[in-house]
Design a protein around this motif. Structure first.
Motif, PDB file in Angstrom:
ATOM      1  N   PHE A 219      11.442  -5.669  18.835  1.00 52.59           N
ATOM      2  CA  PHE A 219      10.070  -5.299  18.492  1.00 52.59           C
ATOM      3  C   PHE A 219       9.080  -6.033  19.407  1.00 52.59           C
ATOM      4  O   PHE A 219       8.901  -7.241  19.281  1.00 52.59           O
ATOM      5  N   PRO A 220       8.425  -5.302  20.304  1.00 57.14           N
ATOM      6  CA  PRO A 220       7.427  -5.946  21.162  1.00 57.14           C
ATOM      7  C   PRO A 220       6.158  -6.312  20.409  1.00 57.14           C
ATOM      8  O   PRO A 220       5.367  -7.137  20.873  1.00 57.14           O
ATOM      9  N   VAL A 221       5.953  -5.696  19.241  1.00 59.20           N
ATOM     10  CA  VAL A 221       4.745  -5.929  18.456  1.00 59.20           C
ATOM     11  C   VAL A 221       5.134  -6.197  17.007  1.00 59.20           C
ATOM     12  O   VAL A 221       5.961  -5.479  16.432  1.00 59.20           O
ATOM     13  N   LEU A 222       4.548  -7.247  16.440  1.00 58.96           N
ATOM     14  CA  LEU A 222       4.719  -7.590  15.025  1.00 58.96           C
ATOM     15  C   LEU A 222       3.330  -7.714  14.415  1.00 58.96           C
ATOM     16  O   LEU A 222       2.548  -8.568  14.829  1.00 58.96           O
ATOM     17  N   VAL A 223       3.013  -6.836  13.464  1.00 59.53           N
ATOM     18  CA  VAL A 223       1.703  -6.842  12.816  1.00 59.53           C
ATOM     19  C   VAL A 223       1.849  -7.403  11.402  1.00 59.53           C
ATOM     20  O   VAL A 223       2.670  -6.926  10.615  1.00 59.53           O
ATOM     21  N   ILE A 224       1.033  -8.416  11.091  1.00 59.84           N
ATOM     22  CA  ILE A 224       1.060  -9.084   9.787  1.00 59.84           C
ATOM     23  C   ILE A 224      -0.163  -8.646   8.980  1.00 59.84           C
ATOM     24  O   ILE A 224      -1.298  -8.734   9.461  1.00 59.84           O
ATOM     25  N   GLY A 225       0.066  -8.186   7.756  1.00 56.18           N
ATOM     26  CA  GLY A 225      -1.017  -7.659   6.945  1.00 56.18           C
ATOM     27  C   GLY A 225      -2.178  -8.620   6.758  1.00 56.18           C
ATOM     28  O   GLY A 225      -3.348  -8.227   6.850  1.00 56.18           O
ATOM     29  N   SER A 226      -1.875  -9.891   6.519  1.00 56.58           N
ATOM     30  CA  SER A 226      -2.936 -10.870   6.267  1.00 56.58           C
ATOM     31  C   SER A 226      -3.752 -11.184   7.513  1.00 56.58           C
ATOM     32  O   SER A 226      -4.821 -11.793   7.422  1.00 56.58           O
ATOM     33  N   GLU A 227      -3.260 -10.765   8.682  1.00 57.53           N
ATOM     34  CA  GLU A 227      -3.984 -10.983   9.926  1.00 57.53           C
ATOM     35  C   GLU A 227      -4.855  -9.779  10.294  1.00 57.53           C
ATOM     36  O   GLU A 227      -5.513  -9.783  11.337  1.00 57.53           O
ATOM     37  N   CYS A 228      -4.845  -8.759   9.435  1.00 56.40           N
ATOM     38  CA  CYS A 228      -5.712  -7.594   9.598  1.00 56.40           C
ATOM     39  C   CYS A 228      -6.896  -7.722   8.641  1.00 56.40           C
ATOM     40  O   CYS A 228      -6.911  -8.583   7.764  1.00 56.40           O
ATOM     41  N   ASP A 229      -7.883  -6.848   8.798  1.00 54.75           N
ATOM     42  CA  ASP A 229      -9.019  -6.882   7.880  1.00 54.75           C
ATOM     43  C   ASP A 229      -8.562  -6.646   6.449  1.00 54.75           C
ATOM     44  O   ASP A 229      -9.069  -7.272   5.508  1.00 54.75           O
ATOM     45  N   ARG A 230      -7.595  -5.721   6.293  1.00 52.87           N
ATOM     46  CA  ARG A 230      -7.045  -5.424   4.971  1.00 52.87           C
ATOM     47  C   ARG A 230      -5.543  -5.208   5.126  1.00 52.87           C
ATOM     48  O   ARG A 230      -5.092  -4.588   6.093  1.00 52.87           O
ATOM     49  N   ALA A 231      -4.771  -5.719   4.169  1.00 55.51           N
ATOM     50  CA  ALA A 231      -3.320  -5.550   4.199  1.00 55.51           C
ATOM     51  C   ALA A 231      -2.942  -4.217   3.540  1.00 55.51           C
ATOM     52  O   ALA A 231      -3.794  -3.493   3.009  1.00 55.51           O
ATOM     53  N   LYS A 232      -1.658  -3.868   3.596  1.00 50.58           N
ATOM     54  CA  LYS A 232      -1.190  -2.710   2.843  1.00 50.58           C
ATOM     55  C   LYS A 232      -1.524  -2.938   1.355  1.00 50.58           C
ATOM     56  O   LYS A 232      -1.449  -4.071   0.890  1.00 50.58           O
ATOM     57  N   PRO A 233      -1.913  -1.915   0.624  1.00 51.51           N
ATOM     58  CA  PRO A 233      -1.757  -0.476   0.862  1.00 51.51           C
ATOM     59  C   PRO A 233      -2.840   0.172   1.700  1.00 51.51           C
ATOM     60  O   PRO A 233      -2.848   1.398   1.830  1.00 51.51           O
ATOM     61  N   PHE A 234      -3.759  -0.606   2.269  1.00 51.43           N
ATOM     62  CA  PHE A 234      -4.741  -0.034   3.185  1.00 51.43           C
ATOM     63  C   PHE A 234      -4.053   0.298   4.510  1.00 51.43           C
ATOM     64  O   PHE A 234      -3.022  -0.294   4.866  1.00 51.43           O
ATOM     65  N   PRO A 235      -4.603   1.207   5.275  1.00 50.14           N
ATOM     66  CA  PRO A 235      -3.935   1.650   6.511  1.00 50.14           C
ATOM     67  C   PRO A 235      -4.084   0.699   7.693  1.00 50.14           C
ATOM     68  O   PRO A 235      -3.418   0.877   8.718  1.00 50.14           O
ATOM     69  N   ASP A 236      -4.922  -0.325   7.552  1.00 50.94           N
ATOM     70  CA  ASP A 236      -5.272  -1.173   8.701  1.00 50.94           C
ATOM     71  C   ASP A 236      -4.070  -1.698   9.498  1.00 50.94           C
ATOM     72  O   ASP A 236      -4.087  -1.648  10.740  1.00 50.94           O
ATOM     73  N   PRO A 237      -3.010  -2.244   8.849  1.00 51.49           N
ATOM     74  CA  PRO A 237      -1.890  -2.762   9.655  1.00 51.49           C
ATOM     75  C   PRO A 237      -1.210  -1.686  10.489  1.00 51.49           C
ATOM     76  O   PRO A 237      -0.831  -1.933  11.650  1.00 51.49           O
ATOM     77  N   TYR A 238      -1.063  -0.488   9.940  1.00 46.35           N
ATOM     78  CA  TYR A 238      -0.428   0.580  10.714  1.00 46.35           C
ATOM     79  C   TYR A 238      -1.344   1.101  11.818  1.00 46.35           C
ATOM     80  O   TYR A 238      -0.878   1.430  12.918  1.00 46.35           O
ATOM     81  N   LEU A 239      -2.629   1.178  11.545  1.00 49.95           N
ATOM     82  CA  LEU A 239      -3.568   1.580  12.594  1.00 49.95           C
ATOM     83  C   LEU A 239      -3.576   0.563  13.735  1.00 49.95           C
ATOM     84  O   LEU A 239      -3.636   0.925  14.911  1.00 49.95           O
TER      85      LEU A 239
END
Length: 251
Positions: free
Chosen positions: A153-173
């Motif tokens: 995985f070249p990219v690892l996205v952490i929910g708490s490092e986004c504006d909003r974690a899942k179930p919001f779409p921010d981590p996937y976006l």
């Protein structure tokens, strides 16, 4: 590449996956998706909650865990599990639980059946990919390491490092933006209702793994397809039809 919020589709069906061709990317949750980690989390929660007298000291059940904990973000769980506790004290409990999980994981964590064959299939077709999780970074990095997938995985996205974690779409976006992929040619693997809602809200069909959570809950959250593991014939049939883009741009 700017990624905008996409309206929630009325309903994804299994055919939505076939419409992704040519496939460009696949996004993965980690807990319960790459590995059957829920039993480890459940054990950690059950022991530590009992120690502090949660539920009058009666151990939580797997049903309670699935309905109230699985897939949740720690900050949200701290509030929902301990509404009357000082929030910092509740967060400290969550931190202690994650440390306990990391202690248990090396001896218990196992890949979901068929995972490494799927990873080789993805590498052979030069598909873009990212891991997207609500787990703390220390947990996520440990799990990827134990699974031998740190370099996959070249990219690892952490929910708490986004504006909003899942179930919001921010981590996937954010993952789509970082790997430069279109949601029109990408799908998601998830195992929780919370994660499925996040993927669907980001405009992608989601394949739900019935690793531990009830299939109906995953379908109700919007999963396009339910599979038992990565060897499921239903998944293999869909993958054969997606005609991924190769390294030289050919289909």
């Amino acid at each position: 590449m700017a990624i905008c919020f996409r309206p929630l589709p009325q309903l994804w069906s299994g055919s939505a996956l076939r419409k992704l061709a040519p496939l460009e990317a696949i996004l993965f949750d980690i807990d319960g998706t790459l590995c059957d980690s829920d039993p480890i989390h459940f054990s950690a929660f059950r022991e530590l909650l009992q120690q502090i007298g949660f539920n009058d000291g009666v151990p939580i059940t797997e049903e309670f865990y699935s309905a109230n904990i699985s897939g949740g973000h720690n900050d949200d769980l701290a509030r929902s599990l301990f509404p009357d506790m000082d929030h910092q004290k509740a967060i400290q409990f969550m931190d202690d639980k994650e440390a306990f999980f990391r202690k248990l994981a090396p001896g218990q964590l196992k890949a979901v059946d068929g995972l490494h064959d799927l990873c080789r299939w993805i590498e052979g077709r030069n598909l873009k990919r990212a891991a997207v999780t609500n787990a703390p970074r220390a947990n996520a990095e440990l799990m990827l390491s134990l699974l031998g997938l740190t370099d996959f995985f070249p990219v690892l996205v952490i929910g708490s490092e986004c504006d909003r974690a899942k179930p919001f779409p921010d981590p996937y976006l954010k993952a789509l933006e970082l790997i430069g992929a279109s949601p029109d040619h990408t799908f998601v693997f998830e195992d929780s209702a919370s994660g499925i809602r996040a993927g669907v809200a980001a405009g992608m069909p989601v394949v739900g793994l019935t690793t531990r959570n009830p299939g109906k809950a995953l379908s109700d959250a919007g999963a396009s397809l339910l599979i038992n593991d990565f060897q499921d014939p239903k998944l293999l049939s869909v993958l054969e039809e997606l005609k991924p883009v190769t390294e030289n741009g050919q289909v």
